[in-house]
Scaffold this motif. Structure first.
Motif, PDB file in Angstrom:
ATOM      1  N   GLU A  20      -0.914  -2.718  14.616  1.00 23.44           N
ATOM      2  CA  GLU A  20      -0.463  -2.281  13.295  1.00 23.44           C
ATOM      3  C   GLU A  20      -0.117  -0.798  13.280  1.00 23.44           C
ATOM      4  OE1 GLU A  20      -2.842  -5.562  10.554  1.00 23.44           O
ATOM      5  OE2 GLU A  20      -3.730  -3.590  10.894  1.00 23.44           O
ATOM      6  N   LEU A  21      -0.907   0.011  13.981  1.00 21.75           N
ATOM      7  CA  LEU A  21      -0.597   1.431  14.061  1.00 21.75           C
ATOM      8  C   LEU A  21       0.728   1.642  14.789  1.00 21.75           C
ATOM      9  CD1 LEU A  21      -1.303   4.379  13.647  1.00 21.75           C
ATOM     10  CD2 LEU A  21      -2.730   4.276  15.709  1.00 21.75           C
ATOM     11  N   ALA A  22       0.964   0.889  15.863  1.00 19.36           N
ATOM     12  CA  ALA A  22       2.236   1.011  16.588  1.00 19.36           C
ATOM     13  C   ALA A  22       3.415   0.676  15.684  1.00 19.36           C
ATOM     14  CB  ALA A  22       2.223   0.108  17.817  1.00 19.36           C
ATOM     15  N   ARG A  23       3.265  -0.379  14.883  1.00 15.45           N
ATOM     16  CA  ARG A  23       4.348  -0.745  13.963  1.00 15.45           C
ATOM     17  C   ARG A  23       4.558   0.346  12.905  1.00 15.45           C
ATOM     18  NH1 ARG A  23       1.468  -6.045  13.663  1.00 15.45           N
ATOM     19  NH2 ARG A  23       2.354  -7.380  15.284  1.00 15.45           N
ATOM     20  N   GLY A  24       3.453   0.888  12.401  1.00 11.24           N
ATOM     21  CA  GLY A  24       3.567   1.952  11.416  1.00 11.24           C
ATOM     22  C   GLY A  24       4.246   3.185  11.978  1.00 11.24           C
ATOM     23  N   LEU A  25       3.915   3.537  13.220  1.00 13.15           N
ATOM     24  CA  LEU A  25       4.549   4.692  13.856  1.00 13.15           C
ATOM     25  C   LEU A  25       6.020   4.423  14.124  1.00 13.15           C
ATOM     26  CD1 LEU A  25       1.676   5.563  16.341  1.00 13.15           C
ATOM     27  CD2 LEU A  25       2.437   6.995  14.433  1.00 13.15           C
ATOM     28  N   HIS A 228      -9.634   2.898   9.224  1.00 12.73           N
ATOM     29  CA  HIS A 228      -8.597   1.942   9.607  1.00 12.73           C
ATOM     30  C   HIS A 228      -7.862   1.436   8.368  1.00 12.73           C
ATOM     31  CE1 HIS A 228     -10.051   2.300  13.516  1.00 12.73           C
ATOM     32  NE2 HIS A 228     -10.770   1.203  13.657  1.00 12.73           N
ATOM     33  N   GLY A 229      -6.612   1.087   8.565  1.00  5.75           N
ATOM     34  CA  GLY A 229      -5.809   0.530   7.480  1.00  5.75           C
ATOM     35  C   GLY A 229      -5.648  -0.970   7.610  1.00  5.75           C
ATOM     36  N   LEU A 230      -5.070  -1.555   6.594  1.00  8.12           N
ATOM     37  CA  LEU A 230      -4.864  -2.999   6.551  1.00  8.12           C
ATOM     38  C   LEU A 230      -3.693  -3.280   5.607  1.00  8.12           C
ATOM     39  CD1 LEU A 230      -6.425  -5.608   7.603  1.00  8.12           C
ATOM     40  CD2 LEU A 230      -7.406  -5.718   5.310  1.00  8.12           C
ATOM     41  N   ASP A 231      -2.866  -4.244   5.959  1.00 12.88           N
ATOM     42  CA  ASP A 231      -1.787  -4.647   5.053  1.00 12.88           C
ATOM     43  C   ASP A 231      -2.390  -5.599   4.021  1.00 12.88           C
ATOM     44  OD1 ASP A 231       0.536  -5.274   3.785  1.00 12.88           O
ATOM     45  OD2 ASP A 231       1.637  -5.871   5.586  1.00 12.88           O
ATOM     46  N   HIS A 232      -3.199  -5.018   3.132  1.00 11.71           N
ATOM     47  CA  HIS A 232      -3.980  -5.870   2.224  1.00 11.71           C
ATOM     48  C   HIS A 232      -3.107  -6.597   1.208  1.00 11.71           C
ATOM     49  CE1 HIS A 232      -3.698  -2.335  -0.416  1.00 11.71           C
ATOM     50  NE2 HIS A 232      -4.262  -1.619   0.535  1.00 11.71           N
ATOM     51  N   ALA A 233      -1.992  -6.009   0.803  1.00 15.88           N
ATOM     52  CA  ALA A 233      -1.121  -6.686  -0.161  1.00 15.88           C
ATOM     53  C   ALA A 233      -0.512  -7.948   0.465  1.00 15.88           C
ATOM     54  CB  ALA A 233      -0.023  -5.737  -0.627  1.00 15.88           C
ATOM     55  N   HIS A 234      -0.126  -7.860   1.726  1.00 17.61           N
ATOM     56  CA  HIS A 234       0.441  -9.019   2.424  1.00 17.61           C
ATOM     57  C   HIS A 234      -0.609 -10.119   2.572  1.00 17.61           C
ATOM     58  CE1 HIS A 234       2.939 -11.277   5.203  1.00 17.61           C
ATOM     59  NE2 HIS A 234       1.937 -11.304   6.069  1.00 17.61           N
ATOM     60  N   ILE A 235      -1.829  -9.746   2.940  1.00 16.99           N
ATOM     61  CA  ILE A 235      -2.899 -10.738   3.068  1.00 16.99           C
ATOM     62  C   ILE A 235      -3.145 -11.425   1.729  1.00 16.99           C
ATOM     63  CG2 ILE A 235      -5.382 -11.029   3.471  1.00 16.99           C
ATOM     64  CD1 ILE A 235      -5.156  -8.860   5.603  1.00 16.99           C
ATOM     65  N   ALA A 236      -3.214 -10.642   0.658  1.00 17.06           N
ATOM     66  CA  ALA A 236      -3.473 -11.217  -0.666  1.00 17.06           C
ATOM     67  C   ALA A 236      -2.387 -12.218  -1.053  1.00 17.06           C
ATOM     68  CB  ALA A 236      -3.556 -10.104  -1.703  1.00 17.06           C
ATOM     69  N   ASN A 414      -4.309   1.305   3.110  1.00 19.61           N
ATOM     70  CA  ASN A 414      -3.182   0.557   3.652  1.00 19.61           C
ATOM     71  C   ASN A 414      -2.684   1.171   4.957  1.00 19.61           C
ATOM     72  OD1 ASN A 414      -1.170   2.598   3.110  1.00 19.61           O
ATOM     73  ND2 ASN A 414      -1.138   1.937   0.973  1.00 19.61           N
ATOM     74  N   ILE A 415      -1.820   0.457   5.642  1.00 20.45           N
ATOM     75  CA  ILE A 415      -1.370   0.886   6.961  1.00 20.45           C
ATOM     76  C   ILE A 415      -0.552   2.166   6.879  1.00 20.45           C
ATOM     77  CG2 ILE A 415       0.088   0.247   8.927  1.00 20.45           C
ATOM     78  CD1 ILE A 415      -0.806  -2.649   8.449  1.00 20.45           C
ATOM     79  N   GLY A 416       0.243   2.313   5.821  1.00 29.10           N
ATOM     80  CA  GLY A 416       1.039   3.527   5.677  1.00 29.10           C
ATOM     81  C   GLY A 416       0.176   4.774   5.572  1.00 29.10           C
ATOM     82  N   GLU A 417      -0.897   4.695   4.788  1.00 29.37           N
ATOM     83  CA  GLU A 417      -1.817   5.831   4.662  1.00 29.37           C
ATOM     84  C   GLU A 417      -2.479   6.139   6.005  1.00 29.37           C
ATOM     85  OE1 GLU A 417      -3.241   5.091   0.028  1.00 29.37           O
ATOM     86  OE2 GLU A 417      -4.227   4.032   1.685  1.00 29.37           O
ATOM     87  N   MET A 418      -2.906   5.108   6.702  1.00 29.85           N
ATOM     88  CA  MET A 418      -3.532   5.305   8.001  1.00 29.85           C
ATOM     89  C   MET A 418      -2.554   5.932   8.982  1.00 29.85           C
ATOM     90  SD  MET A 418      -4.847   2.390  10.705  1.00 29.85           S
ATOM     91  CE  MET A 418      -3.149   1.797  10.936  1.00 29.85           C
TER      92      MET A 418
END
Length: 457
Positions: A20-25, A228-236, A414-418
């Motif tokens: 997820e960090l790689a995708r965010g970067l 750590h971040g998480l794409d919590h909106a997508h999971i929800a 979220n992943i963007g913040e992380m």
């Protein structure tokens, strides 16, 4: 450059975080290169294979564990260091981010630093302090810090072939003698912690995760909290869609899940025993996770399998794939984490909270934070079976409490913040290593506060 244990094969919590960090970067214009282990056993030790996965250049090094003859080999491996050096000679990395060193050794940090590359390390567990990774002994005791008198006998049980008392080579790091198990353990820890000092930035997912490192002399101010971040909106969204598509029958059991690897520190066996003692007829326990060997010891998995088979309404589902996660979460009323070690981060709990589920957790470092101190579920003493039985009874019987816990807004990053946070550490590491600040700063809308935070102006 990322140094990881695995990439896109084994999908554990650290692997998911790294992906997820790689995708965010990548979304912010960076290019990620990965060096990881190849544990498939198809290549000669230390041989490398290169592939491209979702735009990420991945180089896999075949494991060299067969060549290990001393405890020191777990932290210093000259052939692995050569692979790291060759990779960095070919790959244009402005900064190297180490996520895990198992299979490479802490000497890899020295190899990276020797090339002058800015270095960031995330401490996802306690591997630098404890080769068992979890600061829990082979007999199950929680360790506040590494002590040679405890680590020596423990490691002799775990890796007897590497320890002096069992015929392992009597040498420490870089050829220094280590004639006893205690000396071998002490020198391994001292070397590993010293290499951590070579990094410009040392990240921990929570302040609690830093405490064992502080106890061995790492300055608290030298450890930066980077949650750590998480794409919590997508999971929800995915869980809500699965709930709508698969309506549960009226009068169904209250279903409590356990998600993740089942090993001695997971606390799953004690949870099954507490469940059997509680005798709550409307509660079902669903365990989704691989029954794993514990450093080669399969006895715990066998006991879990036997106890589950003898207990009504306990189901072992086996390993949970990422594709099945939304469906599994949608069918649960809560998630339990009865872990007995001071877990650095519990991704399964964060995913449960993203899905709006309450959690039942043991009173260990990372878990309590996700439970929001009890506002999003119950916090239970880790080794108190009666307390766990009472918690299970309340969870099953108190629907109003379950609704209130579920309704508590989660406190997830979220992943963007992380990603922005980690990027800041990269820029700071480059500054500290060379005095140079790279031009790929954050967008203008975030630039002012970002620079104030990271560069003091």
């Amino acid at each position: 450059g990322f140094v990881c244990r695995s990439w896109a094969l084994e999908r554990g919590a650290v692997e998911e975080h790294s992906l997820e960090l790689a995708r965010g970067l990548a979304a912010r214009g960076h290019r990620v290169h990965v060096l990881c282990l190849d544990e498939r056993g198809a290549s000669a030790p230390y041989a490398t294979q290169i592939e491209v996965i979702d735009g990420v250049d991945v180089r896999r090094m075949a494991c060299g564990a067969a060549a290990q003859s001393a405890l020191a080999d777990l932290v210093v491996d000259a052939r692995a260091d050569n692979v790291v050096t060759a990779w960095l000679a070919e790959v244009p990395c402005d900064v190297v981010h180490v996520h895990h060193l198992a299979g490479f050794g802490a000497g890899a940090l020295r190899a990276i630093a020797a090339l002058g590359r800015p270095l960031v390390v995330t401490l996802h567990d306690y591997w630098l302090l404890c080769p068992r990774e979890q600061m829990c002994s082979a007999s199950g005791e929680l360790c506040a810090q590494p002590l040679a008198s405890v680590c020596g006998p423990c490691l002799a049980r775990t890796w007897p072939q590497l320890m002096p008392s069992k015929g392992g080579d009597r040498r420490g790091q870089d050829g220094n003698p280590a004639p006893t198990d205690e000396q071998a353990a002490a020198r391994r820890t001292h070397f590993a912690v010293a290499q951590l000092g070579l990094a410009q930035r040392r990240l921990v997912p929570s302040r609690a995760a830093a405490e064992p490192f502080v106890r061995v002399g790492v300055e608290e101010k030298a450890l930066d909290v980077c949650a750590h971040g998480l794409d919590h909106a997508h999971i929800a969204r995915e869980v809500a869609a699965s709930r709508a598509a698969h309506l549960r029958p009226a009068g169904d059991f209250v279903r409590l899940g356990v998600l993740g690897r089942v090993q001695s520190t997971s606390g799953v066996l004690a949870l099954i025993e507490a469940f059997a003692a509680a005798r709550v007829p409307n509660l079902a326990l669903e365990i989704h996770g691989e029954l794993a060997n514990d450093h080669g010891d399969a006895s715990y998995a066998a006991r879990v399998r036997e106890r589950a088979a003898a207990t009504a309404r306990v189901t072992l589902h086996g390993a949970l794939s990422r594709a099945d996660l939304p469906r599994v979460l949608a069918a649960l009323d809560g998630v339990a984490a009865p872990v007995t070690w001071n877990e650095v981060d519990n991704r399964a709990l964060r995913e449960a909270r993203a899905a709006g589920l309450p959690v039942l957790v043991s009173d260990r470092a990372g878990s309590v934070d996700v439970a929001q101190g009890g506002r999003a579920g119950l916090v239970v003493a880790a080794h108190d079976r009666e307390a766990w039985s009472r918690a299970l009874e309340r969870f099953a019987s108190d629907s109003q409490a379950r609704a209130a816990w579920s309704a508590t807004p989660h406190e997830l990053r979220n992943i963007g913040e992380m990603t922005l946070d980690v990027e800041g550490h990269y820029l700071a590491a480059i500054r500290d290593a060379s005095g140079e600040v790279r031009p790929n700063a954050p967008p203008q809308r975030a630039k002012a506060s970002f620079l104030r935070r990271w560069f003091g102006g």
